[in-house]
Enzyme design. Structure first.
Site, PDB file in Angstrom:
ATOM      1  N   HIS A  56       2.047 -21.558 -37.190  1.00  0.00           N
ATOM      2  CA  HIS A  56       3.067 -22.575 -37.457  1.00  0.00           C
ATOM      3  C   HIS A  56       3.810 -23.056 -36.215  1.00  0.00           C
ATOM      4  O   HIS A  56       4.242 -24.198 -36.162  1.00  0.00           O
ATOM      5  CB  HIS A  56       4.102 -22.035 -38.454  1.00  0.00           C
ATOM      6  CG  HIS A  56       3.549 -21.879 -39.840  1.00  0.00           C
ATOM      7  ND1 HIS A  56       4.349 -21.690 -40.946  1.00  0.00           N
ATOM      8  CD2 HIS A  56       2.281 -21.870 -40.308  1.00  0.00           C
ATOM      9  CE1 HIS A  56       3.601 -21.579 -42.030  1.00  0.00           C
ATOM     10  NE2 HIS A  56       2.327 -21.672 -41.670  1.00  0.00           N
ATOM     11  N   CYS A 106      10.765  -5.879 -24.072  1.00  0.00           N
ATOM     12  CA  CYS A 106      11.979  -5.203 -23.595  1.00  0.00           C
ATOM     13  C   CYS A 106      12.353  -4.184 -24.666  1.00  0.00           C
ATOM     14  O   CYS A 106      11.509  -3.827 -25.496  1.00  0.00           O
ATOM     15  CB  CYS A 106      13.105  -6.195 -23.262  1.00  0.00           C
ATOM     16  SG  CYS A 106      13.814  -7.103 -24.646  1.00  0.00           S
ATOM     17  N   GLY A 107      13.570  -3.689 -24.660  1.00  0.00           N
ATOM     18  CA  GLY A 107      13.934  -2.664 -25.624  1.00  0.00           C
ATOM     19  C   GLY A 107      13.851  -3.167 -27.054  1.00  0.00           C
ATOM     20  O   GLY A 107      13.253  -2.541 -27.934  1.00  0.00           O
ATOM     21  N   THR A 108      14.472  -4.325 -27.289  1.00  0.00           N
ATOM     22  CA  THR A 108      14.474  -4.914 -28.624  1.00  0.00           C
ATOM     23  C   THR A 108      13.514  -6.096 -28.751  1.00  0.00           C
ATOM     24  O   THR A 108      13.201  -6.524 -29.866  1.00  0.00           O
ATOM     25  CB  THR A 108      15.874  -5.467 -28.945  1.00  0.00           C
ATOM     26  OG1 THR A 108      16.192  -6.433 -27.924  1.00  0.00           O
ATOM     27  CG2 THR A 108      16.923  -4.370 -28.977  1.00  0.00           C
ATOM     28  N   GLY A 109      13.137  -6.684 -27.632  1.00  0.00           N
ATOM     29  CA  GLY A 109      12.360  -7.927 -27.632  1.00  0.00           C
ATOM     30  C   GLY A 109      13.259  -9.147 -27.691  1.00  0.00           C
ATOM     31  O   GLY A 109      12.798 -10.282 -27.491  1.00  0.00           O
ATOM     32  N   ILE A 110      14.546  -8.917 -27.927  1.00  0.00           N
ATOM     33  CA  ILE A 110      15.455 -10.049 -28.139  1.00  0.00           C
ATOM     34  C   ILE A 110      15.820 -10.745 -26.822  1.00  0.00           C
ATOM     35  O   ILE A 110      15.606 -11.956 -26.658  1.00  0.00           O
ATOM     36  CB  ILE A 110      16.743  -9.599 -28.877  1.00  0.00           C
ATOM     37  CG1 ILE A 110      16.410  -9.061 -30.271  1.00  0.00           C
ATOM     38  CG2 ILE A 110      17.712 -10.767 -28.996  1.00  0.00           C
ATOM     39  CD1 ILE A 110      17.598  -8.391 -30.981  1.00  0.00           C
ATOM     40  N   GLY A 111      16.342  -9.990 -25.888  1.00  0.00           N
ATOM     41  CA  GLY A 111      16.789 -10.602 -24.632  1.00  0.00           C
ATOM     42  C   GLY A 111      15.662 -11.307 -23.905  1.00  0.00           C
ATOM     43  O   GLY A 111      15.816 -12.436 -23.420  1.00  0.00           O
ATOM     44  N   ARG A 131       1.191 -30.760 -40.314  1.00  0.00           N
ATOM     45  CA  ARG A 131       2.644 -30.947 -40.444  1.00  0.00           C
ATOM     46  C   ARG A 131       3.424 -30.146 -39.405  1.00  0.00           C
ATOM     47  O   ARG A 131       4.580 -30.434 -39.106  1.00  0.00           O
ATOM     48  CB  ARG A 131       3.113 -30.595 -41.855  1.00  0.00           C
ATOM     49  CG  ARG A 131       3.072 -29.112 -42.186  1.00  0.00           C
ATOM     50  CD  ARG A 131       3.441 -28.834 -43.637  1.00  0.00           C
ATOM     51  NE  ARG A 131       3.622 -27.417 -43.913  1.00  0.00           N
ATOM     52  CZ  ARG A 131       2.635 -26.557 -44.123  1.00  0.00           C
ATOM     53  NH1 ARG A 131       1.376 -26.970 -44.083  1.00  0.00           N
ATOM     54  NH2 ARG A 131       2.887 -25.281 -44.393  1.00  0.00           N
ATOM     55  N   HIS A 132       2.789 -29.106 -38.832  1.00  0.00           N
ATOM     56  CA  HIS A 132       3.489 -28.272 -37.853  1.00  0.00           C
ATOM     57  C   HIS A 132       3.550 -28.926 -36.474  1.00  0.00           C
ATOM     58  O   HIS A 132       4.401 -28.569 -35.661  1.00  0.00           O
ATOM     59  CB  HIS A 132       2.815 -26.897 -37.748  1.00  0.00           C
ATOM     60  CG  HIS A 132       2.774 -26.164 -39.049  1.00  0.00           C
ATOM     61  ND1 HIS A 132       3.917 -25.732 -39.688  1.00  0.00           N
ATOM     62  CD2 HIS A 132       1.728 -25.840 -39.857  1.00  0.00           C
ATOM     63  CE1 HIS A 132       3.581 -25.155 -40.830  1.00  0.00           C
ATOM     64  NE2 HIS A 132       2.258 -25.209 -40.946  1.00  0.00           N
ATOM     65  N   ASP A 175      10.770  -5.249 -19.118  1.00  0.00           N
ATOM     66  CA  ASP A 175      11.859  -4.694 -18.298  1.00  0.00           C
ATOM     67  C   ASP A 175      11.659  -3.173 -18.329  1.00  0.00           C
ATOM     68  O   ASP A 175      10.610  -2.693 -18.782  1.00  0.00           O
ATOM     69  CB  ASP A 175      13.245  -5.163 -18.779  1.00  0.00           C
ATOM     70  CG  ASP A 175      13.675  -4.544 -20.098  1.00  0.00           C
ATOM     71  OD1 ASP A 175      12.849  -3.839 -20.735  1.00  0.00           O
ATOM     72  OD2 ASP A 175      14.824  -4.762 -20.517  1.00  0.00           O
ATOM     73  N   HIS A 176      12.652  -2.417 -17.859  1.00  0.00           N
ATOM     74  CA  HIS A 176      12.499  -0.953 -17.838  1.00  0.00           C
ATOM     75  C   HIS A 176      12.354  -0.377 -19.236  1.00  0.00           C
ATOM     76  O   HIS A 176      11.669   0.616 -19.442  1.00  0.00           O
ATOM     77  CB  HIS A 176      13.695  -0.310 -17.112  1.00  0.00           C
ATOM     78  CG  HIS A 176      15.015  -0.741 -17.670  1.00  0.00           C
ATOM     79  ND1 HIS A 176      15.554  -1.988 -17.399  1.00  0.00           N
ATOM     80  CD2 HIS A 176      15.880  -0.126 -18.509  1.00  0.00           C
ATOM     81  CE1 HIS A 176      16.708  -2.103 -18.038  1.00  0.00           C
ATOM     82  NE2 HIS A 176      16.918  -0.989 -18.731  1.00  0.00           N
TER      83      HIS A 176
HETATM   84  C1  RB5 Z   1      17.968  -2.700 -21.882  1.00  0.00           C
HETATM   85  O1  RB5 Z   1      18.793  -1.606 -22.090  1.00  0.00           O
HETATM   86  C2  RB5 Z   1      18.007  -3.609 -23.112  1.00  0.00           C
HETATM   87  O2  RB5 Z   1      19.261  -4.205 -23.213  1.00  0.00           O
HETATM   88  C3  RB5 Z   1      16.923  -4.660 -23.043  1.00  0.00           C
HETATM   89  O3  RB5 Z   1      15.690  -4.049 -22.885  1.00  0.00           O
HETATM   90  C4  RB5 Z   1      16.791  -5.550 -24.262  1.00  0.00           C
HETATM   91  O4  RB5 Z   1      16.704  -4.814 -25.424  1.00  0.00           O
HETATM   92  C5  RB5 Z   1      17.710  -6.687 -24.341  1.00  0.00           C
HETATM   93  O5  RB5 Z   1      17.651  -7.514 -25.244  1.00  0.00           O
END
Ligand code: RB5
Length: 149
Positions: A98, A65-70, A132-133, A8-9
């Site tokens: 794994h 992305c910013g955190t990789g989470i979303g 096992r995995h 993303d941005h």
């Molecule tokens: C964008 O500001 C941020 O929310 C996105 O890149 C990401 O970190 C979401 O999980």
């Protein structure tokens, strides 16, 4: 190996660096966007990359992305995708060994360029261990189909 990459941005600034590193290692990488740092929604790019990986058997993805989470949460909604949010070489290697991960995810705001290189090395150089995995990975597919486990 063949990779698809999208961000993303908030992941855009390290996209070129990441592509160049993957190419330096001798792998192929296909850029699915975005083409500028303009604000975009990470689920759109997660979906694009996840669908490309599923459609191209044996390929892999990189999502940033910013955190990789979303972007990892969104990619994991696509059946057949095992997108792993990694923070270092250990997690990148362990998720191949794994979880048979097929998409490496990370956060541009979380890791530096040296860590990005070490995660890509680890991801590329580690095979799924099977054994096992295998049944556990099969159960992940069951989860996405809503099966009773
Ligand atoms: C964008 O500001 C941020 O929310 C996105 O890149 C990401 O970190 C979401 O999980």
């Amino acid at each position: 190996m063949k990779f698809y990459i999208a961000t993303d941005h908030a992941g855009y600034a390290v996209k070129e660096f990441t592509k160049n590193y993957v190419r330096e290692l001798g792998h192929e990488i296909v850029d699915l966007g975005p083409e500028s740092a303009e604000r975009v929604d990470y689920p759109d790019f997660a979906k694009k990359c996840a669908e490309a990986v599923v459609a191209d058997e044996g390929s892999f993805g990189i999502l940033i992305c910013g955190t990789g989470i979303g972007i990892s949460i969104a990619a994991n909604k696509v059946a057949g995708i095992r997108a792993a949010l990694c923070h270092d070489a250990y997690t990148a290697s362990a998720t191949r060994a794994h979880n048979d991960a097929n998409i490496l995810c990370f956060g541009e705001r979380v890791v530096g360029k040296g860590v990005i290189e070490s995660m890509i090395d680890a991801f590329c150089n580690t095979e799924f261990e099977g054994g096992r995995h295998s049944s556990r990975v099969a159960k992940i597919e069951g989860c996405s189909l809503g099966a009773n486990l």
